[in-house]
Write a protein that holds these residues in place. Structure first.
Motif, PDB file in Angstrom:
ATOM      1  N   UNK B 193       0.865  -1.194   0.000  1.00  0.00           N
ATOM      2  CA  UNK B 193       0.000   0.000   0.000  1.00  0.00           C
ATOM      3  C   UNK B 193       0.896   1.237   0.000  1.00  0.00           C
ATOM      4  N   UNK B 194       0.642   2.154  -0.938  1.00  0.00           N
ATOM      5  CA  UNK B 194       1.404   3.405  -1.020  1.00  0.00           C
ATOM      6  C   UNK B 194       0.542   4.573  -0.548  1.00  0.00           C
ATOM      7  N   UNK B 195       1.190   5.557   0.064  1.00  0.00           N
ATOM      8  CA  UNK B 195       0.535   6.835   0.334  1.00  0.00           C
ATOM      9  C   UNK B 195       1.448   7.892  -0.274  1.00  0.00           C
ATOM     10  N   UNK B 196       1.113   8.356  -1.485  1.00  0.00           N
ATOM     11  CA  UNK B 196       2.031   9.245  -2.208  1.00  0.00           C
ATOM     12  C   UNK B 196       3.324   8.486  -2.488  1.00  0.00           C
ATOM     13  N   UNK B 197       4.428   9.065  -2.009  1.00  0.00           N
ATOM     14  CA  UNK B 197       5.719   8.411  -2.234  1.00  0.00           C
ATOM     15  C   UNK B 197       6.149   7.554  -1.048  1.00  0.00           C
ATOM     16  N   UNK B 198       5.246   7.348  -0.114  1.00  0.00           N
ATOM     17  CA  UNK B 198       5.599   6.549   1.061  1.00  0.00           C
ATOM     18  C   UNK B 198       4.979   5.166   0.965  1.00  0.00           C
ATOM     19  N   UNK B 199       5.806   4.186   1.149  1.00  0.00           N
ATOM     20  CA  UNK B 199       5.315   2.805   1.170  1.00  0.00           C
ATOM     21  C   UNK B 199       4.805   2.535   2.591  1.00  0.00           C
ATOM     22  N   UNK B 200       3.491   2.435   2.715  1.00  0.00           N
ATOM     23  CA  UNK B 200       2.916   2.232   4.053  1.00  0.00           C
ATOM     24  C   UNK B 200       3.164   0.804   4.534  1.00  0.00           C
ATOM     25  N   UNK B 201       2.738  -0.154   3.701  1.00  0.00           N
ATOM     26  CA  UNK B 201       2.966  -1.559   4.027  1.00  0.00           C
ATOM     27  C   UNK B 201       3.454  -2.271   2.775  1.00  0.00           C
ATOM     28  N   UNK B 202       4.227  -3.302   2.990  1.00  0.00           N
ATOM     29  CA  UNK B 202       4.757  -4.032   1.837  1.00  0.00           C
ATOM     30  C   UNK B 202       4.780  -5.518   2.097  1.00  0.00           C
ATOM     31  N   UNK B 203       4.902  -6.273   1.013  1.00  0.00           N
ATOM     32  CA  UNK B 203       4.986  -7.727   1.146  1.00  0.00           C
ATOM     33  C   UNK B 203       6.432  -8.125   1.357  1.00  0.00           C
ATOM     34  N   UNK B 204       7.098  -8.473   0.268  1.00  0.00           N
ATOM     35  CA  UNK B 204       8.521  -8.819   0.344  1.00  0.00           C
ATOM     36  C   UNK B 204       9.261  -8.014  -0.712  1.00  0.00           C
ATOM     37  N   UNK B 205      10.339  -7.374  -0.311  1.00  0.00           N
ATOM     38  CA  UNK B 205      11.133  -6.586  -1.260  1.00  0.00           C
ATOM     39  C   UNK B 205      12.286  -7.455  -1.741  1.00  0.00           C
ATOM     40  N   UNK B 206      12.466  -7.583  -3.060  1.00  0.00           N
ATOM     41  CA  UNK B 206      13.558  -8.422  -3.580  1.00  0.00           C
ATOM     42  C   UNK B 206      14.899  -8.094  -2.910  1.00  0.00           C
ATOM     43  N   UNK B 251       9.767  -3.164 -10.366  1.00  0.00           N
ATOM     44  CA  UNK B 251       9.030  -2.223 -11.223  1.00  0.00           C
ATOM     45  C   UNK B 251       7.530  -2.349 -10.992  1.00  0.00           C
ATOM     46  N   UNK B 252       7.096  -3.590 -10.895  1.00  0.00           N
ATOM     47  CA  UNK B 252       5.659  -3.842 -10.815  1.00  0.00           C
ATOM     48  C   UNK B 252       5.089  -3.415  -9.458  1.00  0.00           C
ATOM     49  N   UNK B 253       5.799  -3.735  -8.401  1.00  0.00           N
ATOM     50  CA  UNK B 253       5.216  -3.550  -7.066  1.00  0.00           C
ATOM     51  C   UNK B 253       5.762  -2.332  -6.330  1.00  0.00           C
ATOM     52  N   UNK B 254       7.010  -1.951  -6.643  1.00  0.00           N
ATOM     53  CA  UNK B 254       7.646  -0.880  -5.858  1.00  0.00           C
ATOM     54  C   UNK B 254       8.086   0.290  -6.737  1.00  0.00           C
ATOM     55  N   UNK B 255       7.386   0.497  -7.834  1.00  0.00           N
ATOM     56  CA  UNK B 255       7.624   1.639  -8.739  1.00  0.00           C
ATOM     57  C   UNK B 255       9.053   1.691  -9.264  1.00  0.00           C
ATOM     58  N   UNK B 256       9.743   0.581  -9.174  1.00  0.00           N
ATOM     59  CA  UNK B 256      11.116   0.524  -9.686  1.00  0.00           C
ATOM     60  C   UNK B 256      12.079   1.453  -8.970  1.00  0.00           C
ATOM     61  N   UNK B 257      11.698   1.914  -7.781  1.00  0.00           N
ATOM     62  CA  UNK B 257      12.521   2.906  -7.101  1.00  0.00           C
ATOM     63  C   UNK B 257      12.847   2.445  -5.681  1.00  0.00           C
ATOM     64  N   UNK B 258      14.049   1.930  -5.540  1.00  0.00           N
ATOM     65  CA  UNK B 258      14.468   1.435  -4.227  1.00  0.00           C
ATOM     66  C   UNK B 258      14.546   2.554  -3.198  1.00  0.00           C
ATOM     67  N   UNK B 259      14.914   3.748  -3.656  1.00  0.00           N
ATOM     68  CA  UNK B 259      15.054   4.846  -2.703  1.00  0.00           C
ATOM     69  C   UNK B 259      13.727   5.171  -2.034  1.00  0.00           C
ATOM     70  N   UNK B 260      12.634   5.088  -2.826  1.00  0.00           N
ATOM     71  CA  UNK B 260      11.311   5.342  -2.238  1.00  0.00           C
ATOM     72  C   UNK B 260      11.012   4.303  -1.158  1.00  0.00           C
ATOM     73  N   UNK B 261      11.355   3.051  -1.447  1.00  0.00           N
ATOM     74  CA  UNK B 261      11.120   1.972  -0.480  1.00  0.00           C
ATOM     75  C   UNK B 261      11.956   2.218   0.777  1.00  0.00           C
TER      76      UNK B 261
END
Lengths: 305, 456
Positions: B193-206, B251-261
Motif C-alpha cells: 500500500x502506497x501513500x504518495x511516495x511513502x510505502x505504508x505496508x509491503x509484502x517482500x522486497x527483492x 518495477x511492478x510492485x515498488x515503482x522501480x525505485x528502491x530509494x522510495x522503499x
C-alpha cells in the motif's frame, strides 16, 4: 678578548656535535618511520607478499595489474575531481573567514576557537553526524530545504550527488587553514596597510593588490597541504561509501582502494604499488606548485624564494 | 624506595638477548608439548557474548586436558578493524590460539594464515567430518583443506508476520508459506500500500545484499562460485534470470525505485537502518516478509519495541529455474591461526566448544549450533517471550535449515567478489547498467582476481 684559534675550533666542534645530538631524535624518527617505510613500500610494489612467509619478486606485475584495474582508474578520477573541487573552495572559504576574523575586535579568541573546534572532532564521528543530517526524508537538512519548497537530492545515495556531498562535507573543518591565513593577515605591516588605505578607498582593490600578495606564502602552504590531504581523504569516504565506494563507486577514493586492497583483499604487493603511485603523483604536483611559486609567492623584504 | 642495582656487563647482556631470541624462535609445537594456556580472540559482540566465551574457556580448563589456562580477548573496541588486527598479528607471529571469525576462513586460509584442521578432525571425535552438515563444512573448505569450523551459524530464513497474513485471508501456517518466488511475488502484492511516495505496508522486497546472493542463486538452480572448478559463475543464465525476475518485481510492485522503499522504512530486515534513520518495517508491522538471520531472535524484543510478537519462520521459496529449497548462513567460525603456541589445546577447545559449549551459547545468544552431536536447548529469550513449544519448534527448524545450507563464503577472494557483487547489484537496481553487463563485469573482475590469487 681574543680567543685562541685552537680553542675556537674546539668550541665549533662541540657546537656541531651538540647540534647533531639535538637533531638526532628527529633524524632517527625520520629514517625509521618515514624513509625506511617509504623504501620498503617502493620495494614491496615489485613483489607479491603472502600473509605468512617471505615476499617474492614479481617484477612489474603489480603495475600491469594497475593498468587493467577499473577501480584504480575510477578512484584516481574521483580523488582528482575531489581535490580539484575541494582545495580551491577550502582556500576561498578559509580566506573569507580569516578576513572576517581579522576585522573582528570583540571575542576574536572565542571565534577562533569555534572555527578550530571541528578540526578536533574525530573524522568518523563527524561523518556519522553528516550522514544523519543528510538522511533523505527525516534528515534536518532536507526537512529545512523542503520547507522552502526545494527538492533536495538524495545526498549520499544518488551516484550523481554523493561525490559532491563529500566535497561539501570536506569544507567543514577549516580551522587550520583559517588560522594560517589569519596569522598572515596579522603580520602585514601596519604602515603598508595605512599606505594602501591612502592609495585606494576601495576594500576590494586593497584585498587584491595588497593583502593577497602579502599572504601568498600562507596561500602556498595551505595549497600544498590541502592538495596532499585531499588526495589522502580516507575516513569520511570509508564511513560514507564503505569499501566499495557506494553508491556505484561514486565515493570510491584512492586511499580506500589502497586500504581495501591491503586489509580486505590481503594483496599487500599491489597495495604498495598503489601507494607508490600516489606518492609519486602527489610529489609531482607539489614540485610543480613549488616550481611556479617563484612567480607568484612574495616574501617580506622582496626576497622571493 | 630501595632499588637494587644489578651489574650489567656487555657479555651477559648479549648472552641474555641471544637466549631470549632463541626462545622466541622455538617452534610452537615444542613449546606446547605438555599442553598449556590458550588465548581466544573474538571479533567483539556484547558483554554477554564475552562472558559466555570466558565461561566456556574456564570449563575446558577445568577438564584438566591440554588447556591449562585461558585468556579471552573480546574485540578491540570501536574503530578497530578485527580482521586487520588478526592479519597484523599473524604477520607479526603474535597470534591467538583460537579466533572466532565473522568472515570467510578460506580467504586468509589459502594464504597460509590458518592451520588446516583436517588432522585434528580425525583426532578429536567431536570434530569428525561426518558431524558437520556438508554445505556448512564446504563453506570452510577449499581444495580439500578445512580452514575453519562452523561451530555456530547465523542461519537465514524467511521471517513473516502471521497477523498480516491472516488479516488478508492468507494462511499463516509455516507449511503454507509460498514455495516459489512466483507465489511469494503474488501474495506480496496483497500487502503493498502506497501513500504518495511513502510505502505504508509491503509484502517482500527483492533482496539486494551481496553476502546472501549465493542463497538466492542456489534457489534458482545456479551459484555464484564453483569451488570444485575454482570458477565464478556470476553471469550464468540462472543469475541473469534471477535479476531480471527481481527487477520486474521491483518495477511492478515498488515503482522501480528502491530509494522510495528505503525512505519509507527498512523493508529488507528486522533491524533499524541507522544510515537512513528508518525503523524496521517488519518490527513495525509494515513488512509482511523479510529475509533475515537467526540472530534476530535474540534482538527482536529489544529496543525499539516491536508492534507484534508472533513472528514465524519459513523455508526459502524456490526460483523459476530452481528445484529444491536451500538455506544460507552468516559465518561464526572458529580458526586456529598459524603460529598458535598451543594448537593441540586449541583443537581440544574447539572439540568442547562445538559439542558442549555451544549449547549454553545458543541458550543465551541464538547462534545456531551446527554440529550434529549437539542437542540444542532453546534460547531463553524465545522461551520467555513465546513459550517452550515454539522455542523448541524454531530451534528444530533452524537446525534443519543448517542441514541444507548451500556452500557460501568459501572463495579465496570472497571480499573482493562481494564488493564486485555489491557494485553490480547497485548498478542493476539503479538501472545504471543493463543486468547482463553488470553481472559480466563482476564476473570478469572476480575471476581475474581469483586466478591471480591462485597463481601465487
Amino acid at each position: 678578548m681574543t680567543v685562541a684559534p685552537g680553542k675556537r675550533r674546539r668550541s665549533s666542534r662541540y657546537e656541531t656535535t651538540a647540534a647533531w645530538l639535538f637533531v638526532a631524535p628527529w633524524v632517527v624518527k625520520l629514517v625509521l618511520l618515514t624513509v625506511l617505510p617509504l623504501i620498503a613500500t617502493v620495494a614491496l610494489g615489485f613483489m607479491t607478499m603472502p600473509v605468512t612467509g617471505m615476499p617474492r619478486w614479481a617484477g612489474l606485475a603489480n603495475y600491469e595489474q594497475m593498468m587493467a584495474d577499473p577501480a584504480f582508474r575510477r578512484s584516481a578520477q574521483n580523488s582528482l575531481t575531489f581535490a580539484l573541487a575541494s582545495v580551491p573552495l577550502r582556500l576561498l572559504i578559509a580566506l573569507g573567514l580569516a578576513l572576517l576574523l581579522h576585522r573582528t575586535r570583540a571575542f576574536s579568541g572565542f571565534y577562533q576557537t569555534i572555527f578550530y573546534l571541528p578540526f578536533l572532532m574525530p573524522a568518523v564521528a563527524a561523518s556519522i553526524v553528516f550522514i544523519l543530517l543528510l538522511t533523505p526524508g527525516a534528515g534536518p537538512v532536507n526537512v529545512i530545504l523542503q520547507t522552502f519548497g526545494l527538492n533536495p537530492p538524495d545526498w549520499l545515495r544518488d551516484p550523481r550527488a554523493a561525490l559532491w556531498t563529500l566535497v561539501l562535507i570536506s569544507l567543514w573543518p577549516l580551522g587550520v587553514e583559517t588560522l594560517v591565513f589569519l596569522s598572515g593577515l596579522q603580520n602585514i605591516p601596519k604602515d603598508v596597510q595605512e599606505a594602501a588605505e591612502l592609495d585606494s578607498d576601495r576594500p576590494w582593490h586593497r584585498l587584491v593588490w595588497i593583502t593577497i600578495p602579502l599572504i601568498t606564502p600562507m596561500i602556498l602552504f595551505n595549497l600544498v597541504i590541502g592538495i596532499i590531504s585531499s588526495f589522502q581523504i580516507f575516513t569520511q569516504a570509508l564511513v560514507i561509501g564503505g569499501p566499495s565506494g557506494q553508491p556505484a563507486e561514486s565515493t570510491l577514493m584512492y586511499m580506500v582502494v589502497i586500504y581495501r586492497t591491503a586489509f580486505r583483499y590481503f594483496n599487500l604487493g599491489y597495495a604498495a604499488a598503489l601507494s607508490t603511485v600516489l606518492f609519486l603523483g602527489v610529489l609531482v604536483v607539489t614540485l610543480l606548485i613549488f616550481s611556479t611559486a617563484r612567480s607568484w609567492v612574495h616574501y617580506e623584504g622582496g626576497d622571493q624564494r | 624506595m630501595n632499588i637494587q642495582r644489578l651489574p650489567l656487563r656487555r657479555r651477559s647482556f648479549l648472552q641474555g638477548s641471544a637466549a631470549l631470541f632463541g626462545a622466541s624462535a622455538l617452534p610452537s609445537r615444542l613449546m606446547a608439548q605438555n599442553g598449556g594456556p590458550i588465548t581466544l580472540w573474538t571479533p567483539g559482540g556484547s558483554e554477554l557474548m564475552c562472558e559466555i566465551h570466558i565461561d566456556i574457556v574456564n570449563e575446558v580448563v577445568a577438564l584438566g586436558g591440554q588447556v591449562t589456562n585461558g585468556d579471552v580477548v573480546c574485540g578491540f573496541g570501536p574503530g578497530q578493524d578485527y580482521t586487520q588486527r588478526l592479519f597484523g598479528a599473524i604477520a607479526a607471529g603474535q597470534v591467538p590460539d583460537v579466533s572466532i571469525l565473522w568472515d570467510s576462513p578460506v580467504s586468509l586460509g589459502v594464504q597460509g594464515a590458518f592451520i588446516p584442521l583436517d588432522e585434528y578432525m580425525q583426532q578429536f571425535p567431536g570434530l569428525a567430518v561426518e558431524n558437520w552438515p556438508g554445505g556448512l563444512l564446504a563453506s570452510c573448505q577449499f581444495q580439500g583443506r578445512t580452514y575453519g569450523l562452523p561451530v555456530v551459524a547465523g542461519v537465514y530464513s524467511m521471517w513473516y508476520n502471521p497477523e498480516m497474513f491472516e488479516e488478508r485471508g492468507i494462511s499463516s501456517a509455516r507449511e503454507d508459506f509460498p514455495k516459489t518466488w512466483d507465489e511469494l511475488r503474488r501474495i506480496s502484492k496483497e500487502f503493498t500500500r502506497w501513500d504518495g511516495d511513502t510505502l505504508l505496508t509491503g509484502g517482500f522486497v527483492p533482496p539486494r545484499s551481496a553476502p546472501t546472493l549465493p542463497i538466492w542463486a542456489a534457489l534458482n538452480g545456479g551459484r555464484i562460485f564453483n569451488a570444485d572448478e575454482a570458477r565464478y559463475e556470476i553471469d550464468s543464465e540462472q543469475n541473469n534470470e534471477m535479476f531480471n525476475f527481481w527487477v520486474e518485481w521491483m518495477d511492478e510492485e515498488y515503482r522501480g525505485d528502491l530509494n522510495l522503499v528505503d525512505r519509507s522504512a527498512n523493508f529488507s530486515s528486522g533491524y533499524v537502518n541507522y544510515d537512513l534513520g528508518t525503523g524496521s518495517g517488519f518490527r513495525e508491522g509494515r513488512a509482511a516478509v523479510v529475509h533475515d538471520g537467526s540472530w534476530l531472535m535474540g534482538d527482536y524484543w529489544q529496543e525499539p519495541e516491536p508492534t507484534f510478537l508472533n513472528w514465524d519462520l519459513a523455508a526459502h521459496p524456490v526460483g523459476p529455474s530452481g528445484t529444491a529449497t536451500v538455506s544460507g548462513i552468516w559465518p561464526n567460525w572458529a580458526v586456529i591461526p598459524v603460529g598458535a603456541r598451543n594448537p593441540e589445546g586449541a583443537a581440544a577447545y574447539l572439540d568442547y566448544l562445538s559439542t558442549v559449549g555451544v549449547v549454553d551459547w545458543y541458550r543465551q545468544i541464538p547462534d545456531v549450533p551446527t554440529n550434529t552431536l549437539v542437542e540444542a536447548e532453546p534460547p531463553t529469550v524465545v522461551v520467555e517471550q513465546r513459550g517452550e513449544d515454539f522455542a523448541r519448534d524454531v530451534t528444530e527448524f533452524l537446525q534443519e535449515q543448517a542441514g541444507i545450507v548451500t556452500p557460501m563464503w568459501h572463495s579465496p577472494v570472497e571480499a573482493f567478489a562481494q564488493d564486485q557483487l555489491t557494485l553490480a547489484i547497485q548498478k542493476i537496481f539503479t538501472k545504471t547498467a543493463p543486468i547482463a553487463e553488470a553481472l559480466a563485469d563482476a564476473q570478469s573482475a572476480s575471476q581475474a582476481e581469483l586466478e591471480r590469487v591462485l597463481r601465487q
